[in-house]
Design a protein around this motif. Sequence first.
Motif, PDB file in Angstrom:
ATOM      1  N   THR A  93       0.834  -1.208   0.000  1.00 27.31           N
ATOM      2  CA  THR A  93       0.000   0.000   0.000  1.00 27.31           C
ATOM      3  C   THR A  93       0.865   1.253   0.000  1.00 27.31           C
ATOM      4  O   THR A  93       0.607   2.196  -0.752  1.00 27.31           O
ATOM      5  N   VAL A  94       1.907   1.244   0.832  1.00 19.38           N
ATOM      6  CA  VAL A  94       2.747   2.446   0.930  1.00 19.38           C
ATOM      7  C   VAL A  94       3.453   2.712  -0.390  1.00 19.38           C
ATOM      8  O   VAL A  94       3.443   3.827  -0.920  1.00 19.38           O
ATOM      9  N   LEU A  95       4.035   1.652  -0.947  1.00 21.95           N
ATOM     10  CA  LEU A  95       4.822   1.836  -2.162  1.00 21.95           C
ATOM     11  C   LEU A  95       3.939   2.255  -3.334  1.00 21.95           C
ATOM     12  O   LEU A  95       4.356   3.028  -4.201  1.00 21.95           O
ATOM     13  N   THR A  96       2.696   1.743  -3.381  1.00 24.09           N
ATOM     14  CA  THR A  96       1.812   2.127  -4.472  1.00 24.09           C
ATOM     15  C   THR A  96       1.525   3.622  -4.429  1.00 24.09           C
ATOM     16  O   THR A  96       1.597   4.310  -5.454  1.00 24.09           O
ATOM     17  N   THR A  97       1.217   4.124  -3.249  1.00 20.13           N
ATOM     18  CA  THR A  97       0.931   5.558  -3.148  1.00 20.13           C
ATOM     19  C   THR A  97       2.138   6.379  -3.575  1.00 20.13           C
ATOM     20  O   THR A  97       2.016   7.340  -4.353  1.00 20.13           O
ATOM     21  N   LEU A  98       3.326   5.982  -3.088  1.00 17.63           N
ATOM     22  CA  LEU A  98       4.523   6.746  -3.433  1.00 17.63           C
ATOM     23  C   LEU A  98       4.801   6.646  -4.929  1.00 17.63           C
ATOM     24  O   LEU A  98       5.176   7.630  -5.569  1.00 17.63           O
ATOM     25  N   ALA A  99       4.582   5.447  -5.501  1.00 14.31           N
ATOM     26  CA  ALA A  99       4.820   5.278  -6.936  1.00 14.31           C
ATOM     27  C   ALA A  99       3.852   6.147  -7.733  1.00 14.31           C
ATOM     28  O   ALA A  99       4.218   6.730  -8.762  1.00 14.31           O
ATOM     29  N   ILE A 100       2.619   6.245  -7.269  1.00 13.02           N
ATOM     30  CA  ILE A 100       1.639   7.054  -7.983  1.00 13.02           C
ATOM     31  C   ILE A 100       2.057   8.527  -7.954  1.00 13.02           C
ATOM     32  O   ILE A 100       2.015   9.229  -8.966  1.00 13.02           O
ATOM     33  N   VAL A 101       2.532   8.979  -6.790  1.00 14.85           N
ATOM     34  CA  VAL A 101       2.967  10.374  -6.716  1.00 14.85           C
ATOM     35  C   VAL A 101       4.191  10.587  -7.603  1.00 14.85           C
ATOM     36  O   VAL A 101       4.308  11.599  -8.298  1.00 14.85           O
ATOM     37  N   SER A 102       5.086   9.601  -7.616  1.00 21.12           N
ATOM     38  CA  SER A 102       6.298   9.774  -8.422  1.00 21.12           C
ATOM     39  C   SER A 102       5.994   9.722  -9.911  1.00 21.12           C
ATOM     40  O   SER A 102       6.851  10.012 -10.731  1.00 21.12           O
ATOM     41  N   ALA A 103       4.765   9.320 -10.272  1.00 22.44           N
ATOM     42  CA  ALA A 103       4.403   9.255 -11.688  1.00 22.44           C
ATOM     43  C   ALA A 103       3.902  10.592 -12.203  1.00 22.44           C
ATOM     44  O   ALA A 103       3.720  10.751 -13.404  1.00 22.44           O
ATOM     45  N   TRP A 104       3.656  11.535 -11.320  1.00 25.01           N
ATOM     46  CA  TRP A 104       3.050  12.795 -11.762  1.00 25.01           C
ATOM     47  C   TRP A 104       3.872  13.484 -12.838  1.00 25.01           C
ATOM     48  O   TRP A 104       3.335  14.007 -13.802  1.00 25.01           O
ATOM     49  N   THR A 105       5.182  13.507 -12.660  1.00 25.95           N
ATOM     50  CA  THR A 105       6.012  14.191 -13.649  1.00 25.95           C
ATOM     51  C   THR A 105       6.215  13.374 -14.928  1.00 25.95           C
ATOM     52  O   THR A 105       5.935  13.880 -16.010  1.00 25.95           O
ATOM     53  N   PRO A 106       6.676  12.116 -14.834  1.00 26.76           N
ATOM     54  CA  PRO A 106       7.005  11.422 -16.091  1.00 26.76           C
ATOM     55  C   PRO A 106       5.801  11.013 -16.931  1.00 26.76           C
ATOM     56  O   PRO A 106       5.933  10.901 -18.145  1.00 26.76           O
ATOM     57  N   ILE A 107       4.642  10.771 -16.327  1.00 24.88           N
ATOM     58  CA  ILE A 107       3.519  10.246 -17.109  1.00 24.88           C
ATOM     59  C   ILE A 107       2.631  11.414 -17.558  1.00 24.88           C
ATOM     60  O   ILE A 107       1.975  12.055 -16.737  1.00 24.88           O
ATOM     61  N   SER A 108       2.612  11.639 -18.854  1.00 18.38           N
ATOM     62  CA  SER A 108       1.790  12.748 -19.334  1.00 18.38           C
ATOM     63  C   SER A 108       0.744  12.280 -20.326  1.00 18.38           C
ATOM     64  O   SER A 108      -0.081  13.049 -20.781  1.00 18.38           O
ATOM     65  N   ASP A 109       0.774  10.990 -20.635  1.00 19.96           N
ATOM     66  CA  ASP A 109      -0.025  10.457 -21.727  1.00 19.96           C
ATOM     67  C   ASP A 109      -1.031   9.455 -21.176  1.00 19.96           C
ATOM     68  O   ASP A 109      -0.672   8.629 -20.354  1.00 19.96           O
ATOM     69  N   ARG A 110      -2.275   9.543 -21.584  1.00 19.27           N
ATOM     70  CA  ARG A 110      -3.298   8.562 -21.179  1.00 19.27           C
ATOM     71  C   ARG A 110      -3.258   8.329 -19.663  1.00 19.27           C
ATOM     72  O   ARG A 110      -3.158   7.197 -19.176  1.00 19.27           O
TER      73      ARG A 110
END
Lengths: 509, 503
Positions: A93-110
């Motif tokens: 659970t912890v890692l998923t939340t952190l991974a989702i936040v860390s995706a804000w910058t690199p993921i811009s598509d779909r």
Amino acid sequence: MIIEALIAFTFVAALVTFALPDEYANKAAAALSVVPVLGSLWMWAQYDATGNALLGGDIAFETTVEWLDLAGYTLSWHTGVDGISLPLFVLTTVLTTLAIVSAWTPISDRQSQFYGLMLFMEANLLGVFTALDFFVWFVFWEAVLVPMYFLIGVWGGPRRKYAAIKFFVYTNIASLVMFIGFVALVFGLGDSVSSFDLPAIAQATRAGEVGSFAGLSAGALRTAAFLAMFVGFAVKVPVAPLHTWLPDAHVEAPTPVSVMLAGVLLKMGTYALLRFNFTMLPDVATALAVPIAAIAVISVIYGALLALAQEDLKRIVAYSSVSSMGYVILGLVAYTTYGVGGATFQMVAHGLISGLMFMAVGVMYNVTHTRMVGDMSGMADRMPITSGIFVAGAFGYMGLPLMAGFAAEFFIFKGAFESTIIAGNGMALATGLAMFGIVIVAGYLLFAMQRTLFGSFRLETDYEVREAAMHDVAPLAVLLVLVIALGVAPNLFFGMIQEAVNPILGGVL
Amino acid sequence: MLEPLQTTLPEWAALAPTLVLATTALVLLVIDSIDPDSKNALVLAGTSVVGAVVALGLAGWFLLAGTGQEGTGGPIYLFGDAVVVDGMALFFMAIFTAVTAMVCLGAYDYLKDREYQAEFYTLVLFAATGMTLMAASNSLATVFVSLELASLPSYVLVAYLKRDRGSVEAGLKYFLIGALSSAVFVFGISLIYAVTGSLVLGDVAAGLQGADQFVGIAGIGVLMIAGGFAFKTASVPFHFWAPEAYEGAPAPVSAFLSSASKAAGFAVAFRVFVTAFPVGEVVPMGIDWVLAFQVLAVVTMTLGNFAAATQSNVKRMLAYSSIGHAGYALIGLAALTAGGQNGDVLGASMTHLFVYGFMNTGAFLFIALTEYWDVGRTFEDFNGLATKAPMACVAMTVFMFSLAGLPPFGGFFSKYALFLGAVENGFVFLAAVGAINSALSLFYYSRVVKAMWIEEPSGDLEIGSRPTGLYVAVLFAAVGTMLLLPGIGPVVETGQSVAAALF
């Protein structure tokens, strides 16, 4: 019911995120994923069980609902956590939340599809670590592959299609091999077990109730089932030489997906090895201790040597996962409280540290658009915070005291040295060889840091290289805090792990 | 709790699903004769969907209320034992009517502005009527008549696009092979009649008991009857028509044929072989039809899957994969043993056909959607479709992974129930071949998924409007496929209990 509620909530959250417009998806996914974190922390705070989920004793948050009768075998919705699965549950659970936040910058598509798949994967991972019925467990286990396939295949790097297919085919075939091995074992139990309930099966196999099946004698069936399951899980772990899908998948996957892959997905393999091979068939594990210990040592050394040879920072971290997971195998095969407990602790520690490293590399990549060690230099000048955390994470990887990696490796080595599972001083010899891996790890990490972080900045870009945004650095900081917390106070988890491990080793419940 | 039918209604009412379908077909004819040139698709499609859904509701109600099952008076025999309504018949009726409803719903958009719409829906419903009768046939004569009632409209439906050479050619091919198989089939029936002096399935079994001197003739008869079923279920070696017919036919018709028509073939095959040629009695006489079906199952699975893997046309790939799935369903007959857990494996086979009714119909209706958009037929034509129509592509992904037997979709469970049943009865090799084929099938199913989601869209990919009927049908099938995993319990248990009643 808290487990069911969290899994169901995460599934619904995935659907909601999938249906949202792209511009809201990132924040919404992060907000929704906080609920499982809080739920899992609440479970950790409330946890009071003392048993092992497969071998009896008190299990926390257990639910059993009869589901259906299939070809004479009862299937149930059976879930629960013990000291082995709860740490991994919290980690997920912890890692998923952190991974989702860390995706804000690199993921811009779909974006809505990306975050929806991340949450869908989380829900299935939570299922993997809590299911106590083989069929339910297998459904979750396989369902993890589907979102991962898309996450690599759609949002990955230039060779993403190749990497996604390779990952999918490798792990799916491995699952099939494992499935056949396990089902053969269950059929070998004959009339003594008429369900796919993991505790019932584990207790029956440990009680020696496996008979002959399909022309194999009981002993041969046990060995064959052990090998089939071992191969199936070893691909997921991965151990050398079945690791070749991993660097491809890691290098092509976007950063947040690498974090999940290294942080949680690899743990599925070691968790299953512990639950199935080492819990259900301890005698076969003992008989095969020499080859397994050899595989562990080879994974450690070979993985570290491969990491040493890489030029790509992400590949370095990816190959070092092979090495770290080798320690887990070593701890498991040691078959002592500290060995198996340390292996479980290492799963959590490595989940945090490798997540930290992948994120740090990802943050630098977002800014510099390169991951090549040769291209970067003097990053510490321009990105001091990220670089600092990267250094701290690397120290954690090397096993510096007061960090989670040190505690985990210390437990494993202590347990492995004490182990008498191989006649003579075999296990001590294996441990000594494996410890040499630490030296190589320190070597390549120091080498990589020296070349990328220090010295003068000389990357030629037509844009300014400066410190990353707050929401990029924050997950790194959280992970670093957790790594240090677990290093300073391993008993946050190690106590409950030990209690759950003892029954496996034949101790009193 | 629902009351069993016997307590409240006359016995013939047990055939209500069939009667509703037939009546709906006649009503459609009346509508057509009032206004022959009407292209009012809403009325026509609406009538047929309502008819099919009512029939589905009735079949579901009867099934859940226990009509014709143990504990509520047993099977209901009608018309001098020529027709029997029991749990298995109702189970299959539920499959046919569900598929018919989805196909008619999807056809609403697909056929818009085409000629002869009323005829289309009428033929679909007459074929469905024939299929429900096939499931309830208890006499070889009824089997033959209802099989023809299901087949003749199908030939026309395949050739429905009469200005399209592919469609007409497919219809002709289907018709010729169908006629040949019917001839083989009916000759087989005559041989069995010659040996046993009866056409009613139960009496055939009794007649075979004392017919030791005619074993050769009976054996040939059984083989010929098996050939007739192999045609209807598109099993090797009578499968050659299937890829042509499914590819040439309008996509909703392909959905109808590959799901409902195939299931109908299995419905008859299950009943005829289990009731008329009981394993425990016929096999010791030397007529080892179980062995024949083992060979058929293995060859059909393997050939279907390998052929599917080499296709470049998605519709054709689905056609071959449908042959492969016939091979899986054949395990239900191939893994029978005297005194084994026969109800479990046969019920698992029926469950697979039930799940298949959703996932395969959905897949072909998705093809109907792409044909509606003129997307093209090869894997490359599907590139990047997900960026244009994400919901439909999610549904197609569900169908593909479910067909491949991947959790968490319905196809996973039905396949494993099938393989477990085979292992239970001691046929480990059938389960092994099935599992290997499943693993292989993931390769070509995931090609579709990869094209839709991962490949870059080709520049000129344009999709037009979003047809409501097709969308609803596709999403309905997807939701059905998803819900069949958590909801598999009642389906499997119903299937296995009604199958067990046959033995």
